[in-house]
Design an enzyme around this catalytic site. Structure first.
Site, PDB file in Angstrom:
ATOM      1  N   LYS A 100       0.830  -1.197   0.000  1.00 31.20           N
ATOM      2  CA  LYS A 100       0.000   0.000   0.000  1.00 31.20           C
ATOM      3  C   LYS A 100       0.874   1.260   0.000  1.00 31.20           C
ATOM      4  O   LYS A 100       0.579   2.232  -0.710  1.00 31.20           O
ATOM      5  CB  LYS A 100      -0.920   0.000   1.233  1.00 31.20           C
ATOM      6  CG  LYS A 100      -2.104  -0.934   1.124  1.00 31.20           C
ATOM      7  CD  LYS A 100      -3.103  -0.428   0.107  1.00 31.20           C
ATOM      8  CE  LYS A 100      -4.272  -1.387  -0.054  1.00 31.20           C
ATOM      9  NZ  LYS A 100      -5.193  -1.365   1.055  1.00 31.20           N
TER      10      LYS A 100
ATOM     11  N   ASP B  75     -17.210 -11.540   0.634  1.00 31.42           N
ATOM     12  CA  ASP B  75     -18.281 -10.629   1.024  1.00 31.42           C
ATOM     13  C   ASP B  75     -19.477 -10.770   0.099  1.00 31.42           C
ATOM     14  O   ASP B  75     -20.623 -10.936   0.546  1.00 31.42           O
ATOM     15  CB  ASP B  75     -17.763  -9.189   1.014  1.00 31.42           C
ATOM     16  CG  ASP B  75     -18.799  -8.210   1.555  1.00 31.42           C
ATOM     17  OD1 ASP B  75     -19.611  -8.602   2.409  1.00 31.42           O
ATOM     18  OD2 ASP B  75     -18.796  -7.047   1.124  1.00 31.42           O
TER      19      ASP B  75
ATOM     20  N   ARG C 286      -8.433   0.090   0.345  1.00 31.23           N
ATOM     21  CA  ARG C 286      -8.524   0.548   1.727  1.00 31.23           C
ATOM     22  C   ARG C 286      -7.396   1.513   2.069  1.00 31.23           C
ATOM     23  O   ARG C 286      -6.250   1.240   1.719  1.00 31.23           O
ATOM     24  CB  ARG C 286      -8.509  -0.671   2.661  1.00 31.23           C
ATOM     25  CG  ARG C 286      -9.757  -1.521   2.526  1.00 31.23           C
ATOM     26  CD  ARG C 286      -9.761  -2.712   3.453  1.00 31.23           C
ATOM     27  NE  ARG C 286      -8.937  -3.811   2.943  1.00 31.23           N
ATOM     28  CZ  ARG C 286      -8.892  -5.031   3.493  1.00 31.23           C
ATOM     29  NH1 ARG C 286      -9.630  -5.315   4.544  1.00 31.23           N
ATOM     30  NH2 ARG C 286      -8.128  -5.962   2.990  1.00 31.23           N
TER      31      ARG C 286
END
Length: 794
Positions: free
Chosen positions: A374, A547, A744
């Site tokens: 990230k 999900d 995220r």
């Protein structure tokens, strides 16, 4: 459009259909979109020579206008090789369109108000679906029995067009919503809901007619099957094109308040919300919504266009959009905008420039490789936007093991960008470059690769660094430009329709009016189950995720468990394959770090199948219990709101009480702590924000309400409901800041999400879920002096 309505056609046939679509749209829009709508005489003067061309009479003495010249060329290419009978039928259909268009102009000029029956019969002819359908089926054997299917197809496309275009209709124009509003003496919001029901009924008519024509003793079963498939594909393709092309984007106008207030204000609010949400369900059962544009993707696209020195007008538009977003931007967006528009303001040290936001990104991922990736991704983005200097020491290592498709492309792109930026291209193998190119080439015609513009753009910047003239880049830019929202911004995702449909389906099952749409929604969801047994979040992408799989299983379990038993069995096997040794479930692949949301969702999805999965459910429940913090919260995953995570966890714990072997005392204690946290953080206005220090918003409140309604005191529930009602706007919607994140922790906004959660919350405000039996309510009283805004840091 041509690709949607005839996906199996040859390139030549697609080109012809596209030309017909363009011609029809330009002629039709010419009557409606000028300074003044065409008069009956003007419409007749324009259409008469066109009818003469298709009838074989030639345009006669009428001037050879551009439209006539275009149709002569187009008709010659279309009629070649067709039977005389087909040409007669097409000429009659086009003449009927022309006659109906002139009649519509006479209605408009005289102020005539048609009845619903009159309007429907005329609209079927003005939509020009029938002539275009005839083009698509011109070489098939004649099959008169298909006329009823063609009429239904024309009705559905016309009414969907009218529904989407309702907010842009001008005075004097005649549209389905206005006709219904006048005839039923209702407001336009209620009329729109009626129109949506009419569309659903017409789709049922299509299914019934199709079954009749393909069942014995019909002597034409084979011919009927081919024709039905062609017309059905055309119908759903045309409606999908209307949505994806963003031809109609204006929202429904505000609903007129009723003269008498409803006895139950909650029921009145829910009815208004249902009317709005019914419009989000497409003809095929998908719940569609457009993701709002975001700074990250807009800046990356602008930087790519600059690097290629193309699309200068679009560059100006994106620059203006980013300048407008700069005022009031959060620290990350401000950093990205300045890097793109004012690169000279960036400090030379990448770590210092990114430090304010890198920390947040790392905390929501693993402490190891993903957190570092990230950080490197953000540095690579800043390099692509503003030339930020990169250090070879920050280059992420090659991927090991199996990675999700998104992680694979992000990792490859970052490694390529670092290698070229640091003058060491030799550190990237040829195989990695070929792998990245191959992955980016697997778009399957999507506007954004795997629906993600962020991943797509990062990969394109990497491809630009070593193959600047590659054909893939130009093709991708065209698609990405088409994803822009009305404000000119590029969204994170171009679709999330499978996930949205499952979430909406669960909410719709609790209400009689929207429940009628759930059968078709279930068919849509079931159709997109992936080969591995999971589901992707959007139709047409490859990567499944836990999900979406759990949401789809919850919906199908509640809708028709026997009908979808095979889908559910495969879904349960998929979840079993993803479970970790500690009972936690990851988002993407077995072995990834587990997420609370995924684990709670797995419990909810597997509860109906608990005899076969008791050990798995108890292990997942234990993971949820072990993951709770002393203050009653859980770590966020793909959302920002505390109440979002609490709702998912408490729902799972409630459901797990029905499974033998679960620790009921621990479940009760965890529920008490979670409820107490919500009560302690409920604001004076009755709502909740993303965090205790955030202002109240509708989405966070809707996600807290079901927990409070079931386990909290009645006055807290009443205050929360009151806050939600105060948030409803004139269109029936519940606007709220975005809660979903990706990558995220960057938020992205599908406005319909807040509406769906609000509908579900108001359905469950009594504390009873219609979908499952759970533990008895655990009542938790509020702190002394409640209600009161939470103390900072509580």
């Amino acid at each position: 459009m041509a690709g949607f309505v005839a996906p199996g056609a040859t390139a030549t046939e697609l080109q012809l259909l596209a030309c017909w679509g363009a011609f029809i749209a330009l002629v039709d829009d010419g009557f409606d979109q000028g300074p003044e709508p065409a008069s009956p005489a003007e419409a007749k003067a324009a259409l008469t020579p066109l009818v003469a061309v298709t009838s074989g009479a030639g345009p006669g003495t009428a001037p050879r206008t551009p439209a006539v010249a275009a149709l002569q060329d187009l008709w010659g290419r279309t009629a070649a090789g067709t039977a005389p009978r087909w040409r007669e039928r097409f000429a009659a259909a086009y003449a009927s369109f022309a006659e109906a268009t002139c009649e519509e102009a006479r209605w408009r000029e005289s102020g005539f108000v048609p009845s619903l029956r009159e309007y429907v019969r005329l609209r079927r002819r003005t939509i020009t679906v029938l002539p275009l359908l005839l083009v698509a089926e011109r070489f098939l054997p004649e099959y008169p029995q298909a006329d009823v299917l063609r009429d239904i197809c024309a009705d559905v496309i016309a009414w969907t067009n009218d529904l989407a275009d309702a907010a842009t209709e001008r005075a004097g124009q005649v549209g389905l919503v206005d006709v219904l509003a006048r005839e039923r003496a209702s407001d336009r919001g209620e009329a729109a809901a009626i129109a949506r029901t009419m569309i659903e009924d017409r789709l049922d008519d299509f299914d019934t007619a199709a079954r009749t024509q393909t069942q014995p003793p019909s002597p034409h079963i084979a011919a009927a099957g081919d024709r039905i498939e062609l017309i059905s594909t055309f119908l759903y393709g045309a409606v999908t094109w209307q949505h994806e092309s963003q031809r109609y984007r204006a929202p429904l106008p505000a609903q007129r308040p009723t003269s008498r207030p409803a006895a139950d204000p909650v029921e009145a609010a829910v009815v208004r919300l249902e009317r709005r949400l019914s419009l989000a369900v497409a003809a095929g059962g998908a719940v569609t919504d457009h993701c709002a544009g975001r700074v990250l993707e807009s800046a990356l696209l602008l930087a790519l266009l600059r690097a290629r020195d193309t699309h200068h007008q679009e560059q100006q538009q994106l620059t203006a959009h980013l300048e407008q977003r700069r005022c009031g931007a959060d620290p990350l967006d401000a950093l990205l905008i300045d890097a793109c528009l004012r690169p000279e303001t960036l400090p030379p040290d990448a770590a210092d420039a990114a430090e304010p936001v890198v920390g947040d990104a790392a905390t929501v991922t693993s402490a190891g490789g993903r957190g570092r990736l990230k950080r490197s991704m953000l540095h690579a983005v800043l390099h692509a936007l503003g030339g930020l200097r990169l250090s070879s020491e920050d280059t992420p290592a090659p991927g090991s093991g199996t990675l999700s498709s998104f992680t694979t492309v992000n990792l490859l792109a970052v490694r390529v960008l670092y290698s070229h930026a640091t003058g060491s291209p030799h550190t990237i193998s040829t195989g990695e470059r070929f792998h990245l190119t191959h992955l980016l080439d697997e778009s399957d015609g999507r506007l954004a690769w795997e629906s993600s513009a962020a991943t797509h753009l990062l990969g394109l910047h990497a491809l630009q660094s070593y193959r600047p003239g590659h054909q893939l880049i130009g093709e991708a830019v065209t698609g990405l430009l088409l994803t822009r929202d009305p404000e000119g911004g590029v969204p994170f995702l171009d679709s999330q329709d499978v996930w949205l449909s499952a979430v909406a389906g669960l909410a719709f099952l609790g209400r009689p009016a929207p429940r009628r749409y759930t059968a078709r929604m279930g068919q849509f969801v079931a159709a997109w189950q992936a080969p591995d047994g999971g589901w992707p979040f959007a139709s047409g992408i490859r990567q499944s995720d836990v999900d979406t799989a759990t949401r789809c299983m919850e919906f199908l379990n509640a809708l028709a468990p026997h009908r979808y038993r095979h889908h559910l069995h495969r879904g349960a096997a998929y979840l079993t394959s993803r479970a970790g040794p500690d009972g936690g479930f990851p988002t993407w692949l077995h072995g990834d770090d587990p997420d609370l949301d995924m684990t709670a969702g797995a419990v909810l999805a597997l509860i109906p199948h608990r005899p076969a999965h008791t050990r798995l459910i108890t292990a997942a429940t234990r993971f949820i219990l072990d993951s709770q913090h002393p203050d009653g919260t859980w770590d966020p995953s793909w959302t920002l709101s505390e109440s979002s995570v609490i709702l998912r966890a408490v729902d799972a714990l409630d459901a797990a009480c029905a499974v033998p072997g679960t620790d009921l005392p621990r479940i009760t204690a965890a529920t008490v702590r979670a409820t107490a946290r919500l009560l302690a953080t409920q604001h004076r206005d009755g709502g909740w924000g993303r965090t205790p220090d955030s202002d109240s918003d509708a989405l966070s409140t809707a996600q807290a309400l079901p927990v409070i309604a079931r386990h909290g005191p009645p006055h807290a529930t009443a205050a929360a409901v009151g806050h939600l009602l105060s948030r409803q706007d004139a269109t029936g919607s519940f606007p709220a800041p975005p809660d979903q994140v990706g990558p995220r922790p960057l938020p992205f906004d599908y406005p319909v999400v807040a509406d769906l959660h609000t509908l579900a919350a108001l359905n469950r405000r009594t504390g009873q879920s219609p979908l499952r039996a759970t533990m008895p309510p655990v009542r938790v009283t509020g702190p002394r002096g409640w209600p009161g805004r939470a103390r900072r840091g509580s």
